[in-house]
Structure formats: C-alpha cells, structure tokens
Write a protein that holds these residues in place. Structure first.
Motif, PDB file in Angstrom:
ATOM      1  N   SER A 149       1.845  10.998   9.429  1.00 24.52           N
ATOM      2  CA  SER A 149       1.903  10.378   8.109  1.00 24.52           C
ATOM      3  C   SER A 149       2.015  11.425   7.021  1.00 24.52           C
ATOM      4  O   SER A 149       1.508  12.530   7.144  1.00 24.52           O
ATOM      5  CB  SER A 149       0.615   9.578   7.908  1.00 24.52           C
ATOM      6  OG  SER A 149       0.484   9.194   6.555  1.00 24.52           O
ATOM      7  N   ARG A 175       0.802  -1.228   0.000  1.00 23.20           N
ATOM      8  CA  ARG A 175       0.000   0.000   0.000  1.00 23.20           C
ATOM      9  C   ARG A 175       0.836   1.279   0.000  1.00 23.20           C
ATOM     10  O   ARG A 175       0.467   2.246  -0.638  1.00 23.20           O
ATOM     11  CB  ARG A 175      -0.980   0.087   1.182  1.00 23.20           C
ATOM     12  CG  ARG A 175      -1.970  -1.036   1.246  1.00 23.20           C
ATOM     13  CD  ARG A 175      -3.102  -0.694   2.225  1.00 23.20           C
ATOM     14  NE  ARG A 175      -4.112  -1.734   2.223  1.00 23.20           N
ATOM     15  CZ  ARG A 175      -4.291  -2.601   3.230  1.00 23.20           C
ATOM     16  NH1 ARG A 175      -3.573  -2.528   4.320  1.00 23.20           N
ATOM     17  NH2 ARG A 175      -5.225  -3.518   3.126  1.00 23.20           N
ATOM     18  N   ARG A 196      -6.935   5.529  15.679  1.00 17.52           N
ATOM     19  CA  ARG A 196      -6.454   6.917  15.657  1.00 17.52           C
ATOM     20  C   ARG A 196      -5.349   7.157  16.676  1.00 17.52           C
ATOM     21  O   ARG A 196      -4.408   7.890  16.428  1.00 17.52           O
ATOM     22  CB  ARG A 196      -7.609   7.884  15.927  1.00 17.52           C
ATOM     23  CG  ARG A 196      -8.509   8.072  14.733  1.00 17.52           C
ATOM     24  CD  ARG A 196      -7.825   8.962  13.721  1.00 17.52           C
ATOM     25  NE  ARG A 196      -8.609   9.011  12.489  1.00 17.52           N
ATOM     26  CZ  ARG A 196      -8.127   9.466  11.335  1.00 17.52           C
ATOM     27  NH1 ARG A 196      -6.873   9.880  11.243  1.00 17.52           N
ATOM     28  NH2 ARG A 196      -8.879   9.487  10.274  1.00 17.52           N
ATOM     29  N   PHE A 216      -2.641   5.087   6.004  1.00 13.75           N
ATOM     30  CA  PHE A 216      -3.970   5.669   5.750  1.00 13.75           C
ATOM     31  C   PHE A 216      -4.045   7.121   6.232  1.00 13.75           C
ATOM     32  O   PHE A 216      -5.130   7.631   6.488  1.00 13.75           O
ATOM     33  CB  PHE A 216      -5.046   4.823   6.425  1.00 13.75           C
ATOM     34  CG  PHE A 216      -5.099   3.399   5.933  1.00 13.75           C
ATOM     35  CD1 PHE A 216      -5.229   3.117   4.574  1.00 13.75           C
ATOM     36  CD2 PHE A 216      -5.001   2.333   6.819  1.00 13.75           C
ATOM     37  CE1 PHE A 216      -5.275   1.799   4.118  1.00 13.75           C
ATOM     38  CE2 PHE A 216      -5.049   1.022   6.371  1.00 13.75           C
ATOM     39  CZ  PHE A 216      -5.186   0.754   5.013  1.00 13.75           C
ATOM     40  N   GLY A 217      -2.897   7.759   6.396  1.00 11.03           N
ATOM     41  CA  GLY A 217      -2.895   9.169   6.763  1.00 11.03           C
ATOM     42  C   GLY A 217      -2.848   9.444   8.264  1.00 11.03           C
ATOM     43  O   GLY A 217      -2.972  10.593   8.681  1.00 11.03           O
ATOM     44  N   GLN A 254       0.954  10.329   4.019  1.00 10.77           N
ATOM     45  CA  GLN A 254       0.065   9.691   3.044  1.00 10.77           C
ATOM     46  C   GLN A 254      -1.315  10.344   3.076  1.00 10.77           C
ATOM     47  O   GLN A 254      -1.665  11.032   4.034  1.00 10.77           O
ATOM     48  CB  GLN A 254      -0.079   8.187   3.350  1.00 10.77           C
ATOM     49  CG  GLN A 254       1.238   7.482   3.621  1.00 10.77           C
ATOM     50  CD  GLN A 254       2.264   7.690   2.525  1.00 10.77           C
ATOM     51  OE1 GLN A 254       1.956   7.546   1.347  1.00 10.77           O
ATOM     52  NE2 GLN A 254       3.493   8.043   2.898  1.00 10.77           N
ATOM     53  N   ALA A 255      -2.094  10.082   2.042  1.00  7.31           N
ATOM     54  CA  ALA A 255      -3.449  10.651   1.958  1.00  7.31           C
ATOM     55  C   ALA A 255      -4.326  10.092   3.077  1.00  7.31           C
ATOM     56  O   ALA A 255      -4.241   8.914   3.436  1.00  7.31           O
ATOM     57  CB  ALA A 255      -4.052  10.322   0.598  1.00  7.31           C
ATOM     58  N   GLU A 256      -5.148  10.955   3.588  1.00  7.09           N
ATOM     59  CA  GLU A 256      -6.063  10.615   4.676  1.00  7.09           C
ATOM     60  C   GLU A 256      -7.196   9.716   4.160  1.00  7.09           C
ATOM     61  O   GLU A 256      -7.868  10.044   3.187  1.00  7.09           O
ATOM     62  CB  GLU A 256      -6.620  11.935   5.218  1.00  7.09           C
ATOM     63  CG  GLU A 256      -7.630  11.836   6.306  1.00  7.09           C
ATOM     64  CD  GLU A 256      -7.029  11.515   7.655  1.00  7.09           C
ATOM     65  OE1 GLU A 256      -7.753  10.951   8.472  1.00  7.09           O
ATOM     66  OE2 GLU A 256      -5.830  11.816   7.878  1.00  7.09           O
ATOM     67  N   GLN A 257      -7.383   8.558   4.833  1.00  9.29           N
ATOM     68  CA  GLN A 257      -8.500   7.657   4.483  1.00  9.29           C
ATOM     69  C   GLN A 257      -9.267   7.330   5.765  1.00  9.29           C
ATOM     70  O   GLN A 257      -9.074   6.258   6.354  1.00  9.29           O
ATOM     71  CB  GLN A 257      -7.982   6.375   3.824  1.00  9.29           C
ATOM     72  CG  GLN A 257      -7.304   6.617   2.462  1.00  9.29           C
ATOM     73  CD  GLN A 257      -6.893   5.309   1.810  1.00  9.29           C
ATOM     74  OE1 GLN A 257      -7.705   4.438   1.523  1.00  9.29           O
ATOM     75  NE2 GLN A 257      -5.599   5.145   1.568  1.00  9.29           N
ATOM     76  N   PRO A 258     -10.127   8.236   6.187  1.00 12.34           N
ATOM     77  CA  PRO A 258     -10.769   8.118   7.509  1.00 12.34           C
ATOM     78  C   PRO A 258     -11.534   6.815   7.697  1.00 12.34           C
ATOM     79  O   PRO A 258     -11.633   6.313   8.829  1.00 12.34           O
ATOM     80  CB  PRO A 258     -11.733   9.309   7.562  1.00 12.34           C
ATOM     81  CG  PRO A 258     -11.388  10.199   6.434  1.00 12.34           C
ATOM     82  CD  PRO A 258     -10.610   9.404   5.429  1.00 12.34           C
ATOM     83  N   GLU A 259     -12.069   6.264   6.595  1.00 16.49           N
ATOM     84  CA  GLU A 259     -12.894   5.059   6.721  1.00 16.49           C
ATOM     85  C   GLU A 259     -12.088   3.828   7.112  1.00 16.49           C
ATOM     86  O   GLU A 259     -12.658   2.787   7.466  1.00 16.49           O
ATOM     87  CB  GLU A 259     -13.673   4.825   5.412  1.00 16.49           C
ATOM     88  CG  GLU A 259     -12.830   4.341   4.225  1.00 16.49           C
ATOM     89  CD  GLU A 259     -12.012   5.431   3.514  1.00 16.49           C
ATOM     90  OE1 GLU A 259     -11.992   6.588   3.977  1.00 16.49           O
ATOM     91  OE2 GLU A 259     -11.366   5.101   2.485  1.00 16.49           O
ATOM     92  N   LYS A 260     -10.764   3.922   7.058  1.00 19.26           N
ATOM     93  CA  LYS A 260      -9.923   2.768   7.387  1.00 19.26           C
ATOM     94  C   LYS A 260      -9.706   2.591   8.892  1.00 19.26           C
ATOM     95  O   LYS A 260      -9.180   1.567   9.338  1.00 19.26           O
ATOM     96  CB  LYS A 260      -8.547   2.902   6.723  1.00 19.26           C
ATOM     97  CG  LYS A 260      -8.596   2.975   5.210  1.00 19.26           C
ATOM     98  CD  LYS A 260      -9.086   1.681   4.602  1.00 19.26           C
ATOM     99  CE  LYS A 260      -9.001   1.748   3.079  1.00 19.26           C
ATOM    100  NZ  LYS A 260      -9.525   0.532   2.467  1.00 19.26           N
TER     101      LYS A 260
END
Ligand SMILES: [Mn+2]
Length: 255
Positions: free
Chosen positions: A233, A46, A197, A214-215, A235-241
């Motif tokens: 991070s 990833r 988190r 996942f950000g 990396q791009a934020e992917q809150p749903e992860k």
C-alpha cells in the motif's frame, strides 16, 4: 471457460496499487492466457481515487476481462446515486467529495457507469464449475444458491452481531468461517470485507482483504493455482484497523 481466475479484494479507491497489481498479473496490455479478474466488492470510499477505480473496473468488465460483485460500500454508493437518504460517513465522504469536484458531464457518466455495473452484478458468484464462490463478506456454504434478505445481509455485511451493537458504533463481526465444516471438495469461498495482515485461510475459505487503504497491501488470489500476489500500500498505516483471526492455515497446505 477461463483458464484461471484472479480475485481482487477491497480496493477502496487505491487506484495506483490496483494498476500496479494488474501490471504484476499482466492484465495491462492483453488478457493473459484467457484468465479473468474477479473484483469482490468495495471499490470505493476512503482511498484517493474512487472515481478512477469505478472507471477501471467497469472498463475491465465491459472488455470481458473481469467479473464484479458488490460490497457494502458499493451498495451504499448505489443508494446514494438513487437519491436515497444515506449517511455520508465511514468513507463515503471521500467518494462524495471526488464526485462533487467533477464536471456535470463527468459526474453523470460516472454515476451511470457505476449504476450499470452494480445493477448487472450478481450478489455472489459461483465460478469455475462451482469450485469457487466469490462473496464480498463471505457466504455460508449451505446458502449457496439461495437469495433473500438474510443471505444478502450476510454476503454484504458479514455475520454481524446486531444484539451486541452499541448505539452509534459499528456492529461486531463474528468469525463466520468457524461454523463451516472441514470438507474435502467443498467449494472454495473467496471473500474480503474485514482487513487482515495476511490472507487468512481456513477450511477452504480465504479472506483476501489485506487492508490496502489502511496501509496494508492489495492482494490477488489466483485460482486454481492457490497462490497470492500482492503489492504494498501507499496509504498511511492504520494498525488498529486490522483484525487477527485464529486459527488459520497455510495456503500451501491445499496445493
Ligand atoms: Mn466491505
């Protein structure tokens, strides 16, 4: 005997965050005060530089500065390198693309480095006279010392609910720490695998996978200090992860 341990959770190819964290922990030049790193699996997939993370971690292990135990993504990459049929998805596609871009000799070296690292790794690792156990997705305290297929599945994949599994979807993971007793002097269990988190502490267990890829952040847990160090991070934020687990406890209540 080491004076202290610095556990690092799921790196998933986030090499620049790893190097920044190692700098914060002062591992870059010399080993600080005989401390040792503990990588608790899922080095690859990833993120942007899985090959670099393999090289870094293997070098730290070879220099006796780090321990390594595998995660489920490591297990799958190993089977890929063996030539077994594995599905190139859930992040493995990024590592495979990196490998495909290497020269033949670099590919062979990375493959050999990773396979040797994996083959020499225990499934889980009791440390500090058994006061603390590293296990990728966790381990039930009653299983410490045990091996076998069920323990291996649990340590690599967590407490998955196969019965509720929908075809084509990832199985649900149960919150295994709820089954653990609240015992003083029980060994600490340090694990990752499911992004949260903030490090999630419950009954002398700590999930330190703060979802760097996942950000979130890349987190180190320091033992015996019972403190954490993290770097944000890139990396791009992917809150749903991210998952939220209740209840949790403040880490400083154990200090
Ligand atoms: Mn994992």
């Amino acid at each position: 005997m080491t004076t202290g341990l610095d556990f690092i959770g799921d790196v998933h190819g986030c090499r620049s965050e790893l190097l920044q964290l190692l700098q914060r922990l002062e591992y870059k030049k010399t080993r600080p005060d005989r401390r040792k790193l503990v990588f608790i699996g899922d080095l690859t997939d990833r993120g942007p530089d899985s090959v670099g993370v393999i090289e870094d971690v293997a070098a730290l292990v070879a220099q006796d500065k780090a321990y390594y135990i595998p995660g489920n993504h490591c297990d799958k990459l190993y089977r890929y390198f063996l030539g077994r049929p594995v599905q190139i998805r859930h992040g493995l596609e990024t590592t495979v693309a990196e490998l495909a871009a290497l020269s033949r000799s670099s590919y062979d070296r990375t493959r050999q480095t990773f396979m040797r690292l994996f083959e020499n790794a225990p499934l889980y690792l009791p440390l500090y006279n058994g006061e603390v156990i590293a296990a990728h997705a966790g381990i039930r305290r009653k299983d410490i010392g045990a091996s076998g297929k069920a323990v291996r599945e649990f340590v690599l994949y967590g407490d998955v609910d196969r019965e509720q599994q929908q075809p084509g979807k990832l199985p649900k993971r149960r919150d295994w720490v709820l089954q653990e007793k609240n015992q003083r002097d029980a060994p600490w269990i340090v694990y990752g695998h499911t992004p949260v988190r903030k490090p999630r502490v419950y009954r002398r267990t700590i999930n330190i996978d703060t979802g760097c890829v996942f950000g979130g952040a890349l987190t180190a847990f320091r033992y015996p200090e019972l403190t954490t160090v993290d770097v944000p991070s890139r990396q791009a934020e992917q809150p749903e992860k991210f998952r939220v687990f209740e209840p949790d406890e403040p880490l400083d209540s154990y200090r």
